[in-house]
Structure formats: C-alpha cells, structure tokens
Write an enzyme that holds these catalytic residues in place. Structure first.
Site, short mmCIF file in Angstrom:
data_model
loop_
_atom_site.label_atom_id
_atom_site.label_comp_id
_atom_site.label_asym_id
_atom_site.label_seq_id
_atom_site.Cartn_x
_atom_site.Cartn_y
_atom_site.Cartn_z
N ARG A 269 0.83 19.00 57.44
CA ARG A 269 1.53 18.15 58.40
C ARG A 269 3.02 18.26 58.12
O ARG A 269 3.51 17.74 57.14
CB ARG A 269 1.05 16.71 58.19
N HIS A 273 3.91 11.10 59.01
CA HIS A 273 2.61 10.70 59.58
C HIS A 273 2.75 10.35 61.06
O HIS A 273 2.00 10.82 61.91
CB HIS A 273 2.06 9.52 58.79
N TYR A 282 7.42 10.11 49.71
CA TYR A 282 6.25 10.49 48.91
C TYR A 282 6.02 12.00 48.79
O TYR A 282 5.03 12.43 48.23
CB TYR A 282 4.99 9.79 49.42
#
Ligand code: TPP
Ligand code: MG
Length: 372
Positions: A269, A273, A282
């Site tokens: 990805r 998100h 992160y």
C-alpha cells in the site's frame, strides 16, 4: 502416501510465482516467455495490453479520488495505489456473470469492471447505499466490516452452483482480514462444500498501522488455505502477468468443480490507509521508496514495450483516455448531489418503528422551520 504428498496438491510454490522481474524483463531471466514452470499459463498478449490500459486509467482515477477528499467532495478514500496489478487482474480473470465481493480498498477493481465511477464513489461520499445495483452488476457492496464478504461469497458461490450456473464468486480480502474469524469460517465452509469460490488476499503488508510481522506468523498467508484443504498459491502482486495467470487458473479450478482456491498476492500500500491516516508515524520513507521502485505499472509498460506489444503512441493514448475519464469524474463529483434526507428512514424497516416515525417528524419540523 506421505504427509508431504497429501499436501502437495494444495501447497503454494515456495516463492511467489513471477513472470516478469522488477526491471520489466521476463523472469526467470533465461529468456523464457511461455508458461510458468509450475504449470500456470501465459495470458494472451492482447489481454495484457488491455490490462495496461486499465491500470493507467485506474491509477488516474485513484489520484482523482484522493484529490476529491481534499476538496471535501468525498468523506474518505482508501487508495489502491501500488495494488493496481492485483485489482485489474482480479477483474480480468472473471466473466461478467461471475460475482465479485470487494472491500473498501477495491474501487479501482470496480471501475475496471465497468461500473459507473460516480456510483462507485457514492458510499465514500457518505451516502447510505453502495451506489450501484449489486444484482445487476454482480458486484456486492464494498465491504467495510473486515472479512464478512468472504462468508457472503461462499454463500453466493453455493447458490450459483445449486442453481446450475457455472459462475464463480471471488472475494477480495486484506492481510489483516485473514486474521478474522469470518475468514476462517469461510475457508472451512467452502472447502467442505467444495464451493466455486476464489479467495484473493491482497497482502499489502499493513492493516492500518499494524505491520504483517505483528499480524501473522504464517510463512505466507497462502498457507492458511492448506489446513482447510484448499489449493493455495502465492504470487508477486506487482507482476500483472503473474497475478492474471494464477487467478485465471484459480477461477478455472473453481468453475470446473475443483472447489475453492486461495491466492495470496504480495504487494504494498503506497499511500496511507486512507486520507484520514498519517503513515509516516509507523513506517519509514525508505521502505516506501523500495516499493515505489517495484511499481506494477512501470513494470508492465517496460515488459510490453520490450516485447513490441506497446509503443509510445499506445502509452500516450492510454494516458489521454485516463485524463478525459478523470475530468468527467471530477465534473460530475463537483455537481451538488441531490439528496433527500428522508430517504434515511425509508429502507431500515418494512414498517417504521415509532422511534423512527418520531425522528422523521422532528427532521421535517426542523427543515420547514424558518432560518434564524
Ligand atoms: C470487523 C472489523 N474490525 C475492525 C475494523 C477496523 N478496520 C478497518 S480497516 C482495518 C485494517 C484492515 O487491514 P487489511 O485487511 O490488511 O486491509 P487493507 O486496509 O490493508 O486493504 C481495520 C482494522 C473493521 N473495519 N472491521
Ligand atoms: Mg493490508
């Protein structure tokens, strides 16, 4: 028969199936261009060129949808950037009468399936319905509760089989979704019933901020199918040729009565998100850069050019078509939506409850009150 032999018909390849290397040359590099040694057939050349056009269009659509969130036209958008090979191959492996069970991540697949892009974005705009007609399109509503669509897909696959249709159902699911109980129940049901269903795991390495290593200790998510008796495979998810080849075999297997098939695609990805997430908190930029270098679209373009199936004019035409498509999406999404707030009460119960009638009356009074 040894345990190893029992499992042999089900086990995935030890390394993900790959037809095209990251630099766009045929893999393995020994000049091979035909079927994969594991028996997966090379997709037809014209289908690969069609897939390339879909990927260019899908990527442009994805960028447009992200821009619409910044303009306040969409409430939220989960980007598929970097996962186009998976999304396009998933759709191209299906017939129009096969059913697709997508997640919120899969807008690019729905656009490739030929759905109206504005209808596809309806849910993400904040409407109460999914925008398109699932029965007419054979595309289930994009599913937000993780993995529930996998069990729906098994139910649909069973229904199709019992009605004597030779259609299959394909459920898309994320790496995080494979930890859900529903996913495991779906695999078990499908295997016992030998349902014509394909589970397609897009392992994009994250479930929001949770990295794969903290999600699962399986050697590959594809192994999750084997324990249930499901033939399983893993594939390089940024190699369109490989994903299309393996999914085509999975669909054939399911359609011809072989039972369910699980495919794990290793991808990434690239974006956060959703637009509401900050992925820099992160994961580090170096990791993202490494996956940008493994871009599925650039890889397919180099491969097709190398084989003389695509030239500069073909590339430019694909990009022009994508620009026009994005402009139409932008214009239509910028028109003020005509919404009827009372629709909210219409489809909840066959006969509205007293509470809903009360709320409806309250809303009517508020809307008809003079503005202060
Ligand atoms: C049953 C359920 N639990 C939690 C959530 C909240 N949630 C939304 S997306 C997400 C991560 C899913 O990750 P993955 O399955 O890998 O899909 P991806 O978003 O990476 O495509 C979570 C935990 C949810 N939607 N449904
Ligand atoms: Mg994920």
């Amino acid at each position: 028969m040894s345990h190893r032999q029992v499992a042999d018909g089900l086990l995935p390849e030890p390394v993900p199936v790959r037809f095209v290397a990251e630099d766009g040359t045929a893999a393995p590099p020994a000049g091979y261009q035909g079927d994969h040694p594991a028996g997966y057939g090379a997709p037809a050349d014209d289908l690969l060129v069609e897939a390339y056009r879909h990927m260019v269009l899908g990527r442009r659509f994805d960028r447009q949808a992200t821009a619409l969130t910044k303009q306040g036209r969409l409430a939220v958008y989960p980007s598929s950037r970097g996962q186009e090979a998976c999304q396009i191959a998933g759709v191209l492996a299906l017939r129009a009468d096969d059913w697709l069970f997508p997640t919120y991540r899969d807008c690019v697949a729905l656009v490739a399936r030929g759905l109206d892009p504005v209808e596809v974005l309806t849910l993400l705009r904040g409407d109460w319905h999914c925008g398109y007609d699932p029965a007419a399109t054979r595309v289930a509503p994009q599913c937000t509760p993780l993995a529930t669509q996998t069990i729906h897909a098994v139910g649909m696959a069973e229904a199709l089989r019992r009605r004597g249709e030779d259609a299959v159902a394909m459920a898309f699911v994320g790496d995080g979704g494979t930890s859900e109980g529903d996913f495991h129940e779906a695999l078990n049901y499908a295997a016992v019933l030998r349902s014509p269903v394909v589970f397609f795991v897009q392992n994009n390495k994250y479930a929001i901020s949770v990295p794969l290593a903290r999600q699962s200790a399986a050697p590959a998510l594809a192994y999750k199918g084997v324990g249930y008796g499901i033939r399983s495979e893993q594939v390089d998810g940024n190699d369109l040729v490989a994903v299309l080849s393996v999914l085509t075999e999975a669909v054939r297997h399911a359609r011809e009565g072989g039972g369910p098939f699980l495919v794990e695609a290793h991808t990434y990805r690239i974006e956060s998100h959703t637009n509401a997430d900050d992925a820099t908190r992160y994961r580090d930029a170096g990791e993202v850069a490494r996956w940008e270098a493994a871009d599925p679209l650039a890889r397919l373009e180099t491969y097709l050019r190398g084989r003389g199936l695509l030239d500069t004019a073909g590339v430019e035409a694909a990009h022009e078509a994508a620009e026009e498509y994005a402009a139409r999406v932008r214009d239509r999404m910028n028109a003020e939506p005509e919404t009827d707030p009372f629709e909210l009460f219409d489809h909840v119960f066959a006969a509205p409850t007293p509470q809903l009638r009360e709320q409806r009356a309250l809303l009517a009074a508020e809307l008809s009150a003079p503005e202060e």
